[in-house]
Design a protein around this motif. Sequence first.
Motif, mmCIF file in Angstrom:
data_model
loop_
_atom_site.group_PDB
_atom_site.id
_atom_site.type_symbol
_atom_site.label_atom_id
_atom_site.label_comp_id
_atom_site.label_asym_id
_atom_site.label_seq_id
_atom_site.Cartn_x
_atom_site.Cartn_y
_atom_site.Cartn_z
ATOM 1 N N ARG A 79 0.843 -1.198 0.000
ATOM 2 C CA ARG A 79 0.000 0.000 0.000
ATOM 3 C C ARG A 79 0.879 1.248 0.000
ATOM 4 O O ARG A 79 1.763 1.398 0.836
ATOM 5 N N VAL A 80 0.617 2.173 -0.931
ATOM 6 C CA VAL A 80 1.383 3.415 -1.033
ATOM 7 C C VAL A 80 0.838 4.436 -0.034
ATOM 8 O O VAL A 80 -0.348 4.753 -0.039
ATOM 9 N N ARG A 81 1.698 4.926 0.833
ATOM 10 C CA ARG A 81 1.326 5.987 1.774
ATOM 11 C C ARG A 81 1.502 7.349 1.116
ATOM 12 O O ARG A 81 0.684 8.242 1.292
ATOM 13 N N ALA A 82 2.600 7.509 0.342
ATOM 14 C CA ALA A 82 2.874 8.786 -0.324
ATOM 15 C C ALA A 82 3.755 8.533 -1.541
ATOM 16 O O ALA A 82 4.496 7.551 -1.591
ATOM 17 N N ALA A 83 3.645 9.426 -2.515
ATOM 18 C CA ALA A 83 4.489 9.375 -3.706
ATOM 19 C C ALA A 83 5.013 10.787 -3.953
ATOM 20 O O ALA A 83 4.244 11.743 -3.921
ATOM 21 N N ARG A 84 6.316 10.907 -4.184
ATOM 22 C CA ARG A 84 6.885 12.224 -4.448
ATOM 23 C C ARG A 84 7.862 12.146 -5.617
ATOM 24 O O ARG A 84 8.510 11.122 -5.825
ATOM 25 N N ASP A 85 7.951 13.236 -6.348
ATOM 26 C CA ASP A 85 8.875 13.339 -7.472
ATOM 27 C C ASP A 85 10.219 13.855 -6.970
ATOM 28 O O ASP A 85 10.284 14.699 -6.075
ATOM 29 N N GLU A 86 11.287 13.326 -7.561
ATOM 30 C CA GLU A 86 12.622 13.850 -7.288
ATOM 31 C C GLU A 86 13.513 13.486 -8.462
ATOM 32 O O GLU A 86 13.061 12.862 -9.420
ATOM 33 N N LEU A 87 14.763 13.884 -8.401
ATOM 34 C CA LEU A 87 15.718 13.572 -9.460
ATOM 35 C C LEU A 87 16.721 12.536 -8.963
ATOM 36 O O LEU A 87 17.133 12.571 -7.796
ATOM 37 N N PHE A 88 17.106 11.621 -9.860
ATOM 38 C CA PHE A 88 18.218 10.728 -9.561
ATOM 39 C C PHE A 88 19.483 11.574 -9.460
ATOM 40 O O PHE A 88 19.542 12.686 -10.007
ATOM 41 N N PRO A 89 20.527 11.105 -8.783
ATOM 42 C CA PRO A 89 21.767 11.878 -8.674
ATOM 43 C C PRO A 89 22.330 12.321 -10.024
ATOM 44 O O PRO A 89 22.929 13.386 -10.132
ATOM 45 N N MET A 90 22.105 11.541 -11.071
ATOM 46 C CA MET A 90 22.601 11.895 -12.402
ATOM 47 C C MET A 90 21.606 12.767 -13.155
ATOM 48 O O MET A 90 21.808 13.079 -14.310
ATOM 49 N N GLY A 91 20.484 13.135 -12.533
ATOM 50 C CA GLY A 91 19.560 14.087 -13.122
ATOM 51 C C GLY A 91 18.293 13.536 -13.732
ATOM 52 O O GLY A 91 17.444 14.294 -14.152
ATOM 53 N N GLY A 92 18.107 12.242 -13.814
ATOM 54 C CA GLY A 92 16.886 11.683 -14.403
ATOM 55 C C GLY A 92 15.699 11.784 -13.457
ATOM 56 O O GLY A 92 15.856 11.833 -12.231
ATOM 57 N N PRO A 93 14.452 11.801 -14.002
ATOM 58 C CA PRO A 93 13.260 11.912 -13.155
ATOM 59 C C PRO A 93 12.993 10.608 -12.397
ATOM 60 O O PRO A 93 13.078 9.513 -12.962
ATOM 61 N N ALA A 94 12.678 10.739 -11.140
ATOM 62 C CA ALA A 94 12.392 9.580 -10.290
ATOM 63 C C ALA A 94 11.120 9.831 -9.495
ATOM 64 O O ALA A 94 10.687 10.969 -9.319
ATOM 65 N N VAL A 95 10.537 8.730 -9.019
ATOM 66 C CA VAL A 95 9.409 8.784 -8.095
ATOM 67 C C VAL A 95 9.807 7.961 -6.885
ATOM 68 O O VAL A 95 10.316 6.841 -7.031
ATOM 69 N N VAL A 96 9.598 8.496 -5.708
ATOM 70 C CA VAL A 96 9.854 7.758 -4.477
ATOM 71 C C VAL A 96 8.502 7.391 -3.883
ATOM 72 O O VAL A 96 7.690 8.265 -3.570
ATOM 73 N N LEU A 97 8.273 6.084 -3.760
ATOM 74 C CA LEU A 97 7.029 5.580 -3.182
ATOM 75 C C LEU A 97 7.307 5.172 -1.749
ATOM 76 O O LEU A 97 8.209 4.374 -1.481
ATOM 77 N N THR A 98 6.545 5.739 -0.822
ATOM 78 C CA THR A 98 6.630 5.372 0.586
ATOM 79 C C THR A 98 5.427 4.496 0.883
ATOM 80 O O THR A 98 4.294 4.848 0.520
ATOM 81 N N PHE A 99 5.649 3.363 1.544
ATOM 82 C CA PHE A 99 4.600 2.392 1.798
ATOM 83 C C PHE A 99 4.180 2.391 3.265
ATOM 84 O O PHE A 99 4.896 2.894 4.123
ATOM 85 N N THR A 100 3.014 1.819 3.543
ATOM 86 C CA THR A 100 2.550 1.727 4.928
ATOM 87 C C THR A 100 3.443 0.809 5.744
ATOM 88 O O THR A 100 3.516 0.947 6.958
ATOM 89 N N GLN A 101 4.132 -0.125 5.074
ATOM 90 C CA GLN A 101 5.089 -1.008 5.744
ATOM 91 C C GLN A 101 6.294 -1.186 4.844
ATOM 92 O O GLN A 101 6.163 -1.259 3.627
ATOM 93 N N GLY A 102 7.456 -1.266 5.427
ATOM 94 C CA GLY A 102 8.660 -1.531 4.663
ATOM 95 C C GLY A 102 9.349 -0.270 4.169
ATOM 96 O O GLY A 102 8.893 0.855 4.392
#
Length: 149
Positions: free
Chosen positions: A25-48
Amino acid sequence: MGERWVVAVLVRAGDLVRVRGRWRRVRAARDELFPMGGPAVVLTFTQGAPWRVHAAEVVAVRRGATVIDSPSDWLLSPENSGSGPIAEMECTTCLDSSGPLDELDGLTGWCLAHARHVGHTGFRRTVTDFHRAARCDRVRGNLATDVPP
């Protein structure tokens, strides 16, 4: 709802995402950049631990399903096999009923015939649909088809 394949940037809080064969289950999703500059999404879950994935990566998502977060997580999703929802119309005056039908035209026809022959004009619709529960670790492929022991 059934499993869908979407790009990671479209994942939102509340979705179930399959990670390494397990629904989380996804608690939150946020956009960010990889260290080399590519677009990334970080998914935070209710567990893990969180999961960083390329924004354009395609992931398996379930929306409209309910999971109880516990050591033996269960998934509840609409049953997609069979006839689908079944509806019944009932006259609110005399309580006469159409009987269960899976066609809207049949329900409409029954109500109009009842109004024409009896003169009653108020109706109540009852809809029954079906759901299936399965353990998240038993969900394989596109459908939760394993019945729990």
